[in-house]
Design a protein around this motif. Structure first.
Motif, short mmCIF file in Angstrom:
data_model
loop_
_atom_site.label_atom_id
_atom_site.label_comp_id
_atom_site.label_asym_id
_atom_site.label_seq_id
_atom_site.Cartn_x
_atom_site.Cartn_y
_atom_site.Cartn_z
N VAL A 180 0.83 -1.67 0.23
CA VAL A 180 0.38 -0.29 0.34
C VAL A 180 0.97 1.04 -0.17
O VAL A 180 1.93 1.86 0.30
CB VAL A 180 -0.64 0.03 1.01
N ARG A 181 1.10 1.94 -0.94
CA ARG A 181 1.04 3.27 -0.93
C ARG A 181 0.76 4.31 -0.12
O ARG A 181 -0.66 4.54 -0.04
CB ARG A 181 1.71 3.37 -2.26
N PRO A 182 1.22 5.76 -0.13
CA PRO A 182 0.83 6.52 0.85
C PRO A 182 -0.70 7.14 0.00
O PRO A 182 -1.58 7.38 0.83
CB PRO A 182 1.67 7.55 0.89
N LEU A 183 -0.65 7.51 -1.00
CA LEU A 183 -2.09 7.52 -1.61
C LEU A 183 -3.01 6.84 -1.16
O LEU A 183 -4.30 7.32 -1.08
CB LEU A 183 -1.99 8.60 -2.62
N PHE A 184 -2.90 5.74 -1.58
CA PHE A 184 -3.69 4.67 -1.60
C PHE A 184 -4.74 4.34 0.12
O PHE A 184 -5.03 4.20 0.21
CB PHE A 184 -3.04 3.03 -1.59
N ALA A 185 -3.33 4.29 0.51
CA ALA A 185 -2.92 4.59 2.28
C ALA A 185 -4.40 5.82 2.84
O ALA A 185 -5.37 6.30 3.58
CB ALA A 185 -2.07 5.12 3.25
N ARG A 186 -4.29 7.22 2.11
CA ARG A 186 -5.06 7.88 2.79
C ARG A 186 -6.34 7.93 2.73
O ARG A 186 -7.10 7.87 2.64
CB ARG A 186 -4.19 9.55 1.69
N THR A 187 -6.69 7.61 0.63
CA THR A 187 -7.74 7.22 0.32
C THR A 187 -8.37 6.11 0.90
O THR A 187 -9.83 6.66 0.90
CB THR A 187 -7.81 6.09 -1.36
#
Length: 117
Positions: free
Chosen positions: A87-94
């Motif tokens: 999980v990359r940061p943008l996906f984690a934020r979403t």
């Protein structure tokens, strides 16, 4: 380890490659955009499922809702939860914005785990 290509990825479309790991887990490597149209009905319903999202370019809210629905279905059938790998940061934020970050156990992508140590 090569996998079976379930869906080819165009520039933006969702591509899915399936492979099996030790212990009977099924890993789906997702590439491209994870949106509702792509996710609906295309994720298999099986125990021990891992979604490798390290190369997924985008996960929008309808796509996440489709993932959440599959996760809830697994829980209702008393299957192990679907894990997310890479999980990359943008996906984690979403995931966080959707209030779904607690629903999915997470794993490091093998390449990322090798660099972390």
């Amino acid at each position: 380890m090569p996998g079976t290509r379930l869906l080819p990825a165009s520039d933006a479309a969702l591509g899915i490659t399936c492979r099996s790991e030790a212990g009977g887990r099924t890993v789906l490597v997702l590439t491209g955009e994870l949106d509702a149209a792509a996710a609906s009905g295309q994720l298999p319903r099986c125990a021990g499922l891992v979604l490798d999202v390290a190369d997924a370019a985008l996960a929008d809210m309808p796509g996440l809702r489709a993932l959440i629905a599959v996760q809830r279905e697994a829980a209702a059938l008393r299957r192990p939860p679907i894990a997310l790998r890479g999980v990359r940061p943008l996906f984690a934020r979403t995931l966080h914005i959707a209030g779904a970050d607690h629903l999915f156990p997470r794993e490091c992508a093998p390449a990322l785990a090798a660099h972390a140590g």
